[in-house]
Design a protein around this motif. Structure first.
Motif, PDB file in Angstrom:
ATOM      1  N   TYR A 205       0.805  -1.229   0.000  1.00 11.87           N
ATOM      2  CA  TYR A 205       0.000   0.000   0.000  1.00 11.87           C
ATOM      3  C   TYR A 205       0.835   1.274   0.000  1.00 11.87           C
ATOM      4  CZ  TYR A 205      -4.435   2.448   0.798  1.00 11.87           C
ATOM      5  OH  TYR A 205      -5.565   3.228   0.682  1.00 11.87           O
ATOM      6  N   ASP A 206       2.037   1.226   0.563  1.00 17.52           N
ATOM      7  CA  ASP A 206       2.880   2.425   0.613  1.00 17.52           C
ATOM      8  C   ASP A 206       4.065   2.324  -0.344  1.00 17.52           C
ATOM      9  OD1 ASP A 206       4.330   0.511   1.944  1.00 17.52           O
ATOM     10  OD2 ASP A 206       4.716   1.728   3.741  1.00 17.52           O
ATOM     11  N   ARG A 207       3.938   1.472  -1.359  1.00 20.19           N
ATOM     12  CA  ARG A 207       5.036   1.262  -2.311  1.00 20.19           C
ATOM     13  C   ARG A 207       4.626   1.669  -3.724  1.00 20.19           C
ATOM     14  NH1 ARG A 207       7.618  -4.625  -1.145  1.00 20.19           N
ATOM     15  NH2 ARG A 207       8.290  -4.220  -3.293  1.00 20.19           N
ATOM     16  N   ASP A 208       5.609   2.128  -4.483  1.00 24.18           N
ATOM     17  CA  ASP A 208       5.344   2.528  -5.868  1.00 24.18           C
ATOM     18  C   ASP A 208       6.029   1.619  -6.890  1.00 24.18           C
ATOM     19  OD1 ASP A 208       8.010   3.228  -5.595  1.00 24.18           O
ATOM     20  OD2 ASP A 208       7.712   5.370  -5.966  1.00 24.18           O
ATOM     21  N   ASP A 209       6.633   0.517  -6.417  1.00 24.21           N
ATOM     22  CA  ASP A 209       7.349  -0.363  -7.338  1.00 24.21           C
ATOM     23  C   ASP A 209       6.544  -1.587  -7.747  1.00 24.21           C
ATOM     24  OD1 ASP A 209       7.467  -1.349  -4.753  1.00 24.21           O
ATOM     25  OD2 ASP A 209       9.536  -2.044  -4.886  1.00 24.21           O
ATOM     26  N   VAL A 210       5.400  -1.823  -7.100  1.00 28.45           N
ATOM     27  CA  VAL A 210       4.495  -2.908  -7.475  1.00 28.45           C
ATOM     28  C   VAL A 210       3.081  -2.332  -7.521  1.00 28.45           C
ATOM     29  CG1 VAL A 210       3.487  -5.122  -6.806  1.00 28.45           C
ATOM     30  CG2 VAL A 210       5.941  -4.723  -6.481  1.00 28.45           C
ATOM     31  N   LEU A 211       2.406  -2.493  -8.653  1.00 32.06           N
ATOM     32  CA  LEU A 211       1.025  -2.029  -8.799  1.00 32.06           C
ATOM     33  C   LEU A 211       0.063  -3.105  -8.301  1.00 32.06           C
ATOM     34  CD1 LEU A 211      -1.015   0.073 -10.117  1.00 32.06           C
ATOM     35  CD2 LEU A 211      -0.972  -1.446 -12.110  1.00 32.06           C
ATOM     36  N   THR A 212      -0.975  -2.704  -7.550  1.00 42.50           N
ATOM     37  CA  THR A 212      -2.006  -3.647  -7.111  1.00 42.50           C
ATOM     38  C   THR A 212      -3.365  -3.181  -7.618  1.00 42.50           C
ATOM     39  OG1 THR A 212      -2.044  -2.479  -4.972  1.00 42.50           O
ATOM     40  CG2 THR A 212      -0.796  -4.520  -5.094  1.00 42.50           C
ATOM     41  N   VAL A 213      -4.065  -4.085  -8.300  1.00 40.99           N
ATOM     42  CA  VAL A 213      -5.394  -3.818  -8.846  1.00 40.99           C
ATOM     43  C   VAL A 213      -6.304  -4.977  -8.452  1.00 40.99           C
ATOM     44  CG1 VAL A 213      -6.751  -3.382 -10.927  1.00 40.99           C
ATOM     45  CG2 VAL A 213      -4.371  -2.608 -10.827  1.00 40.99           C
ATOM     46  N   SER A 214      -7.495  -4.685  -7.949  1.00 41.78           N
ATOM     47  CA  SER A 214      -8.415  -5.735  -7.526  1.00 41.78           C
ATOM     48  C   SER A 214      -9.825  -5.443  -8.037  1.00 41.78           C
ATOM     49  CB  SER A 214      -8.432  -5.853  -5.991  1.00 41.78           C
ATOM     50  OG  SER A 214      -9.285  -6.904  -5.565  1.00 41.78           O
ATOM     51  N   ILE A 215     -10.429  -6.439  -8.696  1.00 47.81           N
ATOM     52  CA  ILE A 215     -11.833  -6.390  -9.119  1.00 47.81           C
ATOM     53  C   ILE A 215     -12.577  -7.400  -8.252  1.00 47.81           C
ATOM     54  CG2 ILE A 215     -13.432  -6.574 -11.057  1.00 47.81           C
ATOM     55  CD1 ILE A 215     -11.028  -6.421 -12.930  1.00 47.81           C
ATOM     56  N   HIS A 216     -13.646  -6.959  -7.582  1.00 55.02           N
ATOM     57  CA  HIS A 216     -14.257  -7.830  -6.585  1.00 55.02           C
ATOM     58  C   HIS A 216     -15.671  -7.349  -6.255  1.00 55.02           C
ATOM     59  CE1 HIS A 216     -11.878  -4.570  -4.761  1.00 55.02           C
ATOM     60  NE2 HIS A 216     -12.960  -4.407  -4.001  1.00 55.02           N
ATOM     61  N   ALA A 263      -9.038  -2.040 -15.538  1.00 56.35           N
ATOM     62  CA  ALA A 263      -7.929  -2.610 -14.784  1.00 56.35           C
ATOM     63  C   ALA A 263      -6.709  -2.814 -15.678  1.00 56.35           C
ATOM     64  CB  ALA A 263      -8.368  -3.934 -14.154  1.00 56.35           C
ATOM     65  N   LEU A 264      -6.935  -3.343 -16.868  1.00 55.94           N
ATOM     66  CA  LEU A 264      -5.824  -3.609 -17.784  1.00 55.94           C
ATOM     67  C   LEU A 264      -5.189  -2.309 -18.268  1.00 55.94           C
ATOM     68  CD1 LEU A 264      -7.426  -6.535 -19.828  1.00 55.94           C
ATOM     69  CD2 LEU A 264      -5.823  -6.686 -17.914  1.00 55.94           C
ATOM     70  N   GLU A 265      -5.992  -1.274 -18.434  1.00 55.61           N
ATOM     71  CA  GLU A 265      -5.437   0.034 -18.814  1.00 55.61           C
ATOM     72  C   GLU A 265      -4.490   0.543 -17.734  1.00 55.61           C
ATOM     73  OE1 GLU A 265      -7.010   4.463 -20.248  1.00 55.61           O
ATOM     74  OE2 GLU A 265      -8.281   3.217 -18.964  1.00 55.61           O
ATOM     75  N   ARG A 266      -4.847   0.330 -16.473  1.00 64.03           N
ATOM     76  CA  ARG A 266      -3.971   0.770 -15.384  1.00 64.03           C
ATOM     77  C   ARG A 266      -2.653  -0.011 -15.409  1.00 64.03           C
ATOM     78  NH1 ARG A 266      -4.931   3.702 -10.644  1.00 64.03           N
ATOM     79  NH2 ARG A 266      -6.547   4.611 -11.961  1.00 64.03           N
ATOM     80  N   VAL A 267      -2.719  -1.309 -15.725  1.00 66.53           N
ATOM     81  CA  VAL A 267      -1.502  -2.119 -15.828  1.00 66.53           C
ATOM     82  C   VAL A 267      -0.596  -1.575 -16.930  1.00 66.53           C
ATOM     83  CG1 VAL A 267      -0.600  -4.408 -16.392  1.00 66.53           C
ATOM     84  CG2 VAL A 267      -2.596  -4.185 -14.886  1.00 66.53           C
ATOM     85  N   VAL A 268      -1.199  -1.231 -18.067  1.00 72.87           N
ATOM     86  CA  VAL A 268      -0.432  -0.661 -19.179  1.00 72.87           C
ATOM     87  C   VAL A 268       0.211   0.652 -18.762  1.00 72.87           C
ATOM     88  CG1 VAL A 268      -0.620   0.369 -21.480  1.00 72.87           C
ATOM     89  CG2 VAL A 268      -1.784  -1.788 -20.978  1.00 72.87           C
ATOM     90  N   ASN A 269      -0.546   1.519 -18.109  1.00 69.75           N
ATOM     91  CA  ASN A 269      -0.034   2.838 -17.741  1.00 69.75           C
ATOM     92  C   ASN A 269       0.995   2.779 -16.614  1.00 69.75           C
ATOM     93  OD1 ASN A 269      -1.560   4.097 -19.694  1.00 69.75           O
ATOM     94  ND2 ASN A 269      -3.300   4.469 -18.334  1.00 69.75           N
ATOM     95  N   PHE A 270       1.055   1.671 -15.913  1.00 65.15           N
ATOM     96  CA  PHE A 270       2.108   1.449 -14.929  1.00 65.15           C
ATOM     97  C   PHE A 270       3.417   1.070 -15.610  1.00 65.15           C
ATOM     98  CE2 PHE A 270       4.189  -1.785 -12.097  1.00 65.15           C
ATOM     99  CZ  PHE A 270       4.593  -0.929 -11.086  1.00 65.15           C
TER     100      PHE A 270
END
Length: 340
Positions: A205-216, A263-270
């Protein structure tokens, strides 16, 4: 696609589960392994056993205090006169900054968020090899594989750095992402389980080197209740690196796929190099938890959409509980990915 599994993962056989004040058999049954193995083989997967990378990858995200607890608590519990056969908490601290007790009972309350993660004789061994399964999958991707499937059981995405919960003890997807990040790869975690990946979110949660995305399913009235809301975006350096996409109960394929596109767009933009998919199959319309209403063909579309990223992908098994279509749904995801 290679699939990874170790037979020692059968050893976790939980007996206790409480829902709405009623004690029932745990939905996280070892039989899930057989169903998922059939599903992976039907998708053309060839199974291999994981390498033992030791405690290092686990300790990279889980505290040594917590690892000590998981390794020793069952033995300590058996020394309590009249204790049950599983470690189940009955008291919890008000917050994580409260004092740390010496008592096995007190430590169980500190390190187990709920009664859905009982610890039995074989729990640590199964959880350890579940984590090694994810680590081996990560190493396959780092070595050039396009995709791999890690049959992780027990699952992991509800486990925080020092807290078990929701059938989970070690955060397999988080361990895999950290392993990939340490190898110089930019890792994104995409969680498609019906329940929010609260432990994964908490770890990064406090890191910028790994992106976390959750659909639920919307946690306002669904487990894990206290996490998974859309306004949880990260903190400090991690602000903007966590994305929660809660859905109304009963959401079906077409609406789900539209949100998956976000969600996939966010992965791309990361700018991700690799994707770790926390693969819950419990979004299925016939799953016992009845959160969402994804069909078997819908899972194939999910797999195909993820393949559209064109990135090396590690599927890490999370939820998906006993129903006739469990193996078929896994086949659909993996075949949809491979077919795309």
């Amino acid at each position: 696609m290679k699939a990874i599994f170790d037979e020692r993962q059968w050893r976790h056989d939980p007996k206790h589960f409480m829902a709405n004040g009623v004690i029932r058999p745990s939905p996280e049954q070892p039989e899930r392994i057989a169903r998922l193995t059939e599903g992976a083989r039907a998708a053309g997967c060839e199974f291999v056993t994981p390498e033992d990378a030791g405690l290092g990858p686990i300790a990279a995200i889980h505290s040594p205090e917590y690892v000590t607890f998981l390794r020793n608590i069952y033995t300590r519990w058996q020394r309590i006169e009249g204790a049950g056969q599983e470690v189940i908490p009955n008291v919890h601290p008000a917050n994580r900054s409260d004092s740390y007790p010496k008592s096995a009972v007190g430590q169980a309350g500190y390190h187990q968020a709920d009664t859905a993660c009982p610890i039995g004789e074989g729990t640590w061994e199964a959880a350890y090899w579940s984590a090694q399964t994810a680590v081996t999958g990560a190493d396959m991707l780092a070595g050039g594989a396009r995709a791999a499937y890690a049959l992780c059981r027990p699952p992991g995405h509800h486990a925080f750095g020092d807290l078990a919960g929701g059938f989970c003890f070690l955060n397999n997807a988080g361990i895999a992402a950290e392993r990939l990040q340490a190898r110089g790869l930019r890792a994104a975690i995409l969680d498609v389980d019906v329940h929010h990946g609260n432990g994964t979110q908490g770890i990064f949660y406090d890191r910028d080197d790994v992106l976390t995305v959750s659909i639920h399913a919307d946690p306002a009235r669904f487990y894990p209740f206290f996490w998974g809301h859309a306004d949880e975006r990260g903190t400090g350096r991690g602000l903007g690196y966590n994305l929660n996409l809660p859905l109304a109960r009963g959401t079906e394929d077409d609406a789900y796929l539209k949100v998956l596109d976000r969600a996939l767009e966010r992965v791309v933009n990361f700018g991700a190099d690799v994707v770790v998919v926390a693969l819950g199959l419990d979004a299925y319309q016939g799953d016992p938890f009845q959160g969402l209403a994804i069909t078997t063909p819908g899972f194939a579309r999910i797999g195909a959409a993820i393949a559209g990223l064109g990135l090396p992908t590690l599927f890490v098994q999370e939820g998906g509980y006993l129903c006739a279509e469990l193996g078929q749904n896994l086949t659909a995801v993996l075949s949809g990915f491979e077919g795309a």
